[in-house]
Scaffold this active site. Structure first.
Site, PDB file in Angstrom:
ATOM      1  N   ALA A 120       0.823  -1.213   0.000  1.00  0.00           N
ATOM      2  CA  ALA A 120       0.000   0.000   0.000  1.00  0.00           C
ATOM      3  C   ALA A 120       0.857   1.264   0.000  1.00  0.00           C
ATOM      4  CB  ALA A 120      -0.948   0.000   1.199  1.00  0.00           C
ATOM      5  N   THR A 121       2.049   1.206   0.595  1.00  0.00           N
ATOM      6  CA  THR A 121       2.929   2.379   0.567  1.00  0.00           C
ATOM      7  C   THR A 121       3.242   2.768  -0.875  1.00  0.00           C
ATOM      8  OG1 THR A 121       3.920   1.756   2.683  1.00  0.00           O
ATOM      9  CG2 THR A 121       5.171   3.293   1.304  1.00  0.00           C
TER      10      THR A 121
ATOM     11  N   ASN B 106      -6.030   3.209  10.451  1.00  0.00           N
ATOM     12  CA  ASN B 106      -5.270   2.075  10.969  1.00  0.00           C
ATOM     13  C   ASN B 106      -5.093   2.100  12.483  1.00  0.00           C
ATOM     14  OD1 ASN B 106      -3.723   4.284   9.593  1.00  0.00           O
ATOM     15  ND2 ASN B 106      -2.091   3.483  10.884  1.00  0.00           N
TER      16      ASN B 106
ATOM     17  N   GLN C 225      -6.594  -0.939   5.212  1.00  0.00           N
ATOM     18  CA  GLN C 225      -7.227  -1.577   6.371  1.00  0.00           C
ATOM     19  C   GLN C 225      -8.637  -2.065   6.065  1.00  0.00           C
ATOM     20  OE1 GLN C 225      -5.903  -2.255   9.328  1.00  0.00           O
ATOM     21  NE2 GLN C 225      -3.989  -1.122   9.115  1.00  0.00           N
TER      22      GLN C 225
ATOM     23  N   SER D  79      -3.310  -3.625   0.317  1.00  0.00           N
ATOM     24  CA  SER D  79      -2.120  -4.327   0.784  1.00  0.00           C
ATOM     25  C   SER D  79      -2.501  -5.753   1.155  1.00  0.00           C
ATOM     26  CB  SER D  79      -1.545  -3.614   2.005  1.00  0.00           C
ATOM     27  OG  SER D  79      -0.424  -4.313   2.484  1.00  0.00           O
ATOM     28  N   ALA D  80      -1.660  -6.727   0.750  1.00  0.00           N
ATOM     29  CA  ALA D  80      -1.997  -8.130   1.028  1.00  0.00           C
ATOM     30  C   ALA D  80      -1.827  -8.484   2.503  1.00  0.00           C
ATOM     31  CB  ALA D  80      -1.135  -9.058   0.161  1.00  0.00           C
ATOM     32  N   HIS D  81      -0.770  -7.942   3.141  1.00  0.00           N
ATOM     33  CA  HIS D  81      -0.444  -8.454   4.479  1.00  0.00           C
ATOM     34  C   HIS D  81      -1.371  -7.952   5.580  1.00  0.00           C
ATOM     35  CE1 HIS D  81       1.824  -5.130   6.594  1.00  0.00           C
ATOM     36  NE2 HIS D  81       1.920  -4.669   5.360  1.00  0.00           N
TER      37      HIS D  81
ATOM     38  N   THR E 109       9.573  -7.146 -12.653  1.00  0.00           N
ATOM     39  CA  THR E 109       9.031  -8.501 -12.749  1.00  0.00           C
ATOM     40  C   THR E 109       7.968  -8.720 -11.680  1.00  0.00           C
ATOM     41  OG1 THR E 109      11.119  -9.301 -13.613  1.00  0.00           O
ATOM     42  CG2 THR E 109       9.648 -10.955 -12.636  1.00  0.00           C
TER      43      THR E 109
ATOM     44  N   CYS F 148       2.924   4.578  17.709  1.00  0.00           N
ATOM     45  CA  CYS F 148       2.006   3.735  16.965  1.00  0.00           C
ATOM     46  C   CYS F 148       2.528   3.249  15.640  1.00  0.00           C
ATOM     47  CB  CYS F 148       0.672   4.446  16.765  1.00  0.00           C
ATOM     48  SG  CYS F 148      -0.665   3.286  16.943  1.00  0.00           S
TER      49      CYS F 148
HETATM   50  C1  LIG Z   1      -0.295  -0.785   6.548  1.00  0.00           C
HETATM   51  C2  LIG Z   1      -0.797   0.435   5.893  1.00  0.00           C
HETATM   52  C3  LIG Z   1      -0.117   1.028   4.831  1.00  0.00           C
HETATM   53  C4  LIG Z   1       1.194   0.499   4.320  1.00  0.00           C
HETATM   54  O1  LIG Z   1       1.005  -0.730   3.658  1.00  0.00           O
HETATM   55  P1  LIG Z   1       2.255  -1.625   3.234  1.00  0.00           P
HETATM   56  O2  LIG Z   1       1.664  -2.663   2.355  1.00  0.00           O
HETATM   57  O3  LIG Z   1       2.819  -2.171   4.500  1.00  0.00           O
HETATM   58  O4  LIG Z   1       3.213  -0.740   2.498  1.00  0.00           O
HETATM   59  C5  LIG Z   1      -0.661   2.148   4.250  1.00  0.00           C
HETATM   60  N1  LIG Z   1      -1.810   2.660   4.689  1.00  0.00           N
HETATM   61  C6  LIG Z   1      -2.504   2.126   5.702  1.00  0.00           C
HETATM   62  C7  LIG Z   1      -3.797   2.726   6.124  1.00  0.00           C
HETATM   63  C8  LIG Z   1      -2.015   0.996   6.344  1.00  0.00           C
HETATM   64  O5  LIG Z   1      -2.698   0.472   7.370  1.00  0.00           O
END
Ligand SMILES: *Cc1c(COP(=O)(O)O)cnc(C)c1O
Length: 400
Positions: free
Chosen positions: A74-75, A154, A182, A202-204, A243, A329
């Site tokens: 997501a970054t 978040n 989120q 974001s997947a994680h 890639t 945080c």
């Molecule tokens: C975790 C998070 C991100 C960053 O995501 P990554 O995949 O770890 O780079 C960005 N925005 C929000 C709101 C998040 O919670």
């Protein structure tokens, strides 16, 4: 017996669902091809796997598979949306609207553009962490090119009024980006109904692997043009060279396929566990306040301030429970939470806050264990606190 440590920090990251791991494994082994290899079956099969993942994701958010651009998280998606849209629309204007409680992955790119001459409006939020859509409307000028406001926060889980913001942006002809890291997989997200033009994922944060994310880039009504921020092989229709992370993408797709199938049931279960955690803590301890919107909030989020108890001290006392604190945080920085400050919390309320993030693998036993541990730790720390004593808090010990 509850197995410890207990993980209750799912806004930071989530365990990869075992079904996701299974889906990914062949990508490291027999299915190791490069999805850009057009000349042999290894490449074709990798591309097919990527297409399947793209389809699962698109379906979950109401998009077309062609509107999904894979990134490293997501970054990167936030950076691509903000720098990419600003650069592409430079001739149209130079003003960006964002919010005070955004993640640093949005605030920092915006600040970077500001240092290079962009005009920036950072909108305030109310005590529950919500932006007033009227403020969004009033902030938009003839020079505005982008509004970037998150879907779900978040730290406190507050959901912005995304549909209203989307309608305002549409009416004004301004692009609307939303960081939904989120939200995707946790609450319903429909980019058509909500009028979102760019959406970061974001997947994680949704039981997928780290290091993979995506940006939804609208192709119709309007067709959004972005300047890339990475250059090279021209992957992802030129928007994101490099890639493709095939195992990560396959895992992300499987994570969102599961989320789509299980979301209603899972959010009911998590909301019930979250409410139990909140109610039990509030029944046993005085001077506990909720941070975040009481209703318009992620079902698995609980952010509480425990008066007279520093979050850092409480976290140390809860050494077998993984939670996080508003005093530090965003793990990489030691700044007190800009989110809680923007919500009008006092310094005391900020440094006494704790974020509980429930998730798919938490059980009711774990919730009950956490309640017991929090009650014990807060009671002990307050007994040691001269401030609590001075506030006459000692008298409240007779509650239990
Ligand atoms: C975790 C998070 C991100 C960053 O995501 P990554 O995949 O770890 O780079 C960005 N925005 C929000 C709101 C998040 O919670």
């Amino acid at each position: 017996m509850t197995r410890t440590p207990v993980y209750m920090d799912s806004h930071a990251t989530t365990r990869v669902d075992p079904r996701v791991v299974q889906a990914m494994l062949p990508c490291f082994d027999t299915e190791f091809g490069n999805a850009a290899s057009r000349t042999h079956a290894f490449g074709w099969r990798a591309e097919e796997a990527v297409t399947r993942a793209r389809t699962h994701m698109a379906r979950l958010i109401g998009a077309d598979p062609k509107e999904i651009v894979f990134t490293s998280g997501a970054t990167e998606s936030d950076n691509l949306a903000i720098f990419g849209a600003f650069e592409a629309l430079r001739s149209k204007g130079d003003h960006i609207v964002t919010g005070a409680t955004e993640h640093h992955a949005v605030l920092d790119p915006v600040a970077r553009l500001q240092s290079r001459g962009a005009r920036v409006t950072v909108l305030p939020v109310d005590r529950d962490g919500r932006v007033d859509p009227g403020d969004v409307r009033r902030a938009i000028t003839g020079r505005t090119v982008l509004v970037s406001l998150m879907f779900a926060n978040n730290e406190v889980g507050t959901l912005h009024p995304v549909a209203e913001i989307g309608a305002i942006c549409k009416e004004a002809g301004v692009l609307f980006h939303s960081d939904a890291a989120q939200a995707v997989g946790k609450v319903p997200v429909d980019v058509q109904a909500l009028g979102v033009d760019l959406l970061s994922m974001s997947a994680h944060k949704a039981y997928g692997p780290k290091g993979v994310g995506a940006l939804f880039v609208r192709r119709k009504n309007p067709r959004v043009a972005l300047e890339p921020i990475l250059f090279g092989g021209g992957h992802e229709r030129g928007l994101r060279s490099g890639t493709l992370n095939v195992p990560g993408i396959v895992g992300f797709g499987e994570a969102l396929r599961i989320a789509a199938a299980e979301m209603p049931e899972e959010s009911r279960r998590l909301r019930a566990l979250r409410d139990r955690l909140h109610q039990e803590i509030a029944a046993r301890l005085a001077d506990v306040t909720l941070n975040g919107h009481p209703v318009e909030r992620l079902p698995h989020n609980l952010n509480l301030s425990f008066a007279y108890v520093e979050g850092e001290a409480l976290m140390s006392a809860l050494d077998d429970i993984a939670v996080s604190s508003g005093s530090a945080c965003t793990s990489a920085s030691k700044e007190p939470s800009h989110v809680l400050r923007a919500m009008g919390r006092t310094d005391d309320q900020v440094v006494t806050s704790i974020r509980f993030g429930l998730g798919r693998f938490n059980t009711r036993d774990e919730v009950d264990y956490v309640v017991e541990r929090v009650e014990g730790a807060v009671t002990r720390l307050r007994a040691l606190s001269p401030l609590y004593e001075a506030a006459g808090g000692g008298a409240r010990f007779s509650r239990r």
